[in-house]
Scaffold this motif. Sequence first.
Motif, short mmCIF file in Angstrom:
data_model
loop_
_atom_site.label_atom_id
_atom_site.label_comp_id
_atom_site.label_asym_id
_atom_site.label_seq_id
_atom_site.Cartn_x
_atom_site.Cartn_y
_atom_site.Cartn_z
N GLU A 114 12.74 20.66 2.31
CA GLU A 114 12.18 21.78 3.06
C GLU A 114 11.32 22.58 2.25
OE1 GLU A 114 15.20 21.28 1.71
OE2 GLU A 114 16.73 22.99 1.99
N PHE A 115 11.21 22.46 0.96
CA PHE A 115 10.26 23.27 0.11
C PHE A 115 8.95 22.56 -0.67
CE2 PHE A 115 14.86 24.74 -0.96
CZ PHE A 115 14.98 25.89 0.18
N LEU A 116 8.81 21.43 0.09
CA LEU A 116 7.80 20.61 -0.49
C LEU A 116 6.51 21.33 -0.42
CD1 LEU A 116 8.70 17.02 0.34
CD2 LEU A 116 9.06 18.36 -1.73
N ASP A 117 6.40 22.16 0.54
CA ASP A 117 4.85 22.64 0.37
C ASP A 117 4.70 23.92 -0.43
OD1 ASP A 117 6.79 24.31 1.60
OD2 ASP A 117 5.62 24.86 3.51
N ARG A 118 5.70 23.97 -1.45
CA ARG A 118 5.37 25.19 -2.36
C ARG A 118 4.41 24.76 -3.32
NH1 ARG A 118 11.71 27.35 -3.45
NH2 ARG A 118 11.97 28.30 -1.45
N GLU A 119 3.78 25.90 -4.02
CA GLU A 119 2.57 25.94 -4.85
C GLU A 119 3.05 25.53 -6.20
OE1 GLU A 119 -1.46 25.29 -4.63
OE2 GLU A 119 -0.39 25.92 -2.88
N VAL A 120 2.42 24.67 -6.88
CA VAL A 120 2.58 24.73 -8.45
C VAL A 120 1.26 24.60 -9.20
CG1 VAL A 120 4.76 23.15 -8.24
CG2 VAL A 120 2.85 22.09 -8.26
N ARG A 121 1.36 25.45 -10.22
CA ARG A 121 0.14 25.60 -11.07
C ARG A 121 0.08 25.08 -12.34
NH1 ARG A 121 2.42 29.70 -9.21
NH2 ARG A 121 3.54 30.18 -11.44
N SER A 122 1.10 24.70 -13.03
CA SER A 122 0.97 23.88 -14.26
C SER A 122 2.41 23.25 -14.47
CB SER A 122 0.80 25.13 -15.37
OG SER A 122 1.62 25.97 -15.44
N ALA A 123 2.32 22.23 -15.45
CA ALA A 123 3.42 21.46 -15.82
C ALA A 123 3.70 21.40 -17.20
CB ALA A 123 3.53 20.18 -15.11
N CYS A 124 5.19 21.08 -17.52
CA CYS A 124 5.31 20.73 -18.84
C CYS A 124 6.40 19.44 -18.96
CB CYS A 124 5.86 21.98 -19.80
SG CYS A 124 7.56 22.56 -19.13
N GLY A 125 6.36 18.84 -19.87
CA GLY A 125 7.27 17.76 -20.27
C GLY A 125 7.98 17.59 -21.48
N SER A 126 9.31 17.70 -21.33
CA SER A 126 9.94 17.46 -22.65
C SER A 126 11.49 17.05 -22.14
CB SER A 126 9.85 18.89 -23.28
OG SER A 126 10.93 18.87 -24.62
N ASP A 127 12.20 16.45 -23.26
CA ASP A 127 13.52 16.25 -23.25
C ASP A 127 14.52 17.43 -24.04
OD1 ASP A 127 12.84 14.09 -21.83
OD2 ASP A 127 13.39 12.55 -23.58
N MET A 128 13.79 18.16 -24.70
CA MET A 128 14.32 19.19 -25.45
C MET A 128 14.08 20.44 -24.85
SD MET A 128 16.01 18.23 -28.15
CE MET A 128 16.08 19.30 -29.64
N MET A 129 15.50 20.90 -24.17
CA MET A 129 15.22 22.20 -23.38
C MET A 129 15.14 23.40 -24.33
SD MET A 129 15.63 21.25 -20.44
CE MET A 129 14.96 19.54 -20.92
N SER A 130 15.34 23.15 -25.76
CA SER A 130 15.36 24.40 -26.54
C SER A 130 13.61 24.39 -26.55
CB SER A 130 15.64 24.02 -27.88
OG SER A 130 17.07 23.98 -28.02
N ASP A 131 12.81 23.37 -26.44
CA ASP A 131 11.34 23.63 -26.63
C ASP A 131 11.05 24.21 -25.38
OD1 ASP A 131 11.11 22.89 -29.34
OD2 ASP A 131 10.65 20.70 -28.89
N VAL A 132 11.43 23.73 -24.17
CA VAL A 132 11.03 24.20 -23.09
C VAL A 132 11.09 25.76 -22.93
CG1 VAL A 132 11.34 24.09 -20.66
CG2 VAL A 132 11.45 21.99 -21.97
N LEU A 133 12.38 26.22 -23.21
CA LEU A 133 12.63 27.50 -23.33
C LEU A 133 11.80 28.34 -24.34
CD1 LEU A 133 16.49 27.36 -23.40
CD2 LEU A 133 15.03 28.34 -21.80
N ALA A 134 11.25 27.78 -25.42
CA ALA A 134 10.58 28.27 -26.34
C ALA A 134 9.23 28.58 -25.71
CB ALA A 134 10.74 27.60 -27.88
#
Lengths: 115, 140
Positions: free
Chosen positions: A19-39
């Motif tokens: 039901e939320f597929l029309d939400r706007e997204v501006r940028s992305a990141c890709g990682s398997d390390m959650m620490s890096d994503v948080l950082a």
Amino acid sequence: MTVKDVQEILGARVLTGEEFLDREVRSACGSDMMSDVLAFSKDHSVLLTGLCNPQVIRTAEMLDIVCLVFVRGKKPDETIIEMAKEREIIVLETGHRMFSSCGMLYKAGLGGGAI
Amino acid sequence: MDEAIVLTYEISPDDFTRAGEASSDVKGKLKQLGVSPEAIRKVAIAMYEGEINMVIHANGGGIRVEITPVEIKMILADVGPGIPDVEQAMKAGYSTAPDEVRSLGFGAGMGLPNMKKYTDDMTIETQLGVGTTITMTVKM
Ligand SMILES: Nc1ncnc2c1ncn2[C@@H]1O[C@H](COP(=O)(O)OP(=O)(O)O)[C@@H](O)[C@H]1O
Ligand SMILES: [Mg+2]
């Protein structure tokens, strides 16, 4: 672009958040390390990952991520999907690998955001 | 919000999948209180990293969050092994986490530097064999 665009580009299945597929997204990141994503994540709205555990949802929650994409056919279990649902986080699943998934989105105009 | 609102949590060391529940709860409460998204984001990331550390490095512990109109203070106290060299632990990339933790997506050695980066003040009190108390403050 919208999450719907992301879904179509990646040929992805929607596991929750239809039901939320029309939400706007501006940028992305890709990682398997959650620490890096948080950082390093600033204002990313899409997170692509091959890691499949509840901490992926929590990381997405802390960062206000709009859409999670599990790459290379990773199938999150019911608990994980339920957690995402409660938090209104859209979860997609694609058979494409990380590199290809990121490449396809980047080519379509979804950037990596500010450094 | 005239007086301080105090929230307390017990962090269980046994279940990695539940790590982050306290941070999630605090995030929700701050939202309800109408705290700015920037402050919420800082608190959420810093506390989540700290909570994960308590589970993977320190056998769990307790977290106390004090919310006043001017700031949010997080006190994370554990009775774990303590940190032998705080300066080294604060370095980006330094980690003693086992491979098992890395395969869960943590243990990149970014937690403590991240906590410092996202808070306005952070102090670490630690004693070997006794435990570690980390106090972090985010201004409203
Ligand atoms: N609460 C704690 N108790 C004991 N040691 C800790 C604690 N928090 C952090 N450490 C030590 O500091 C190191 C760096 O922490 P951090 O930057 O969060 O990286 P990581 O958790 O990825 O290893 C850890 O690997 C660990 O040796
Ligand atoms: Mg850590």
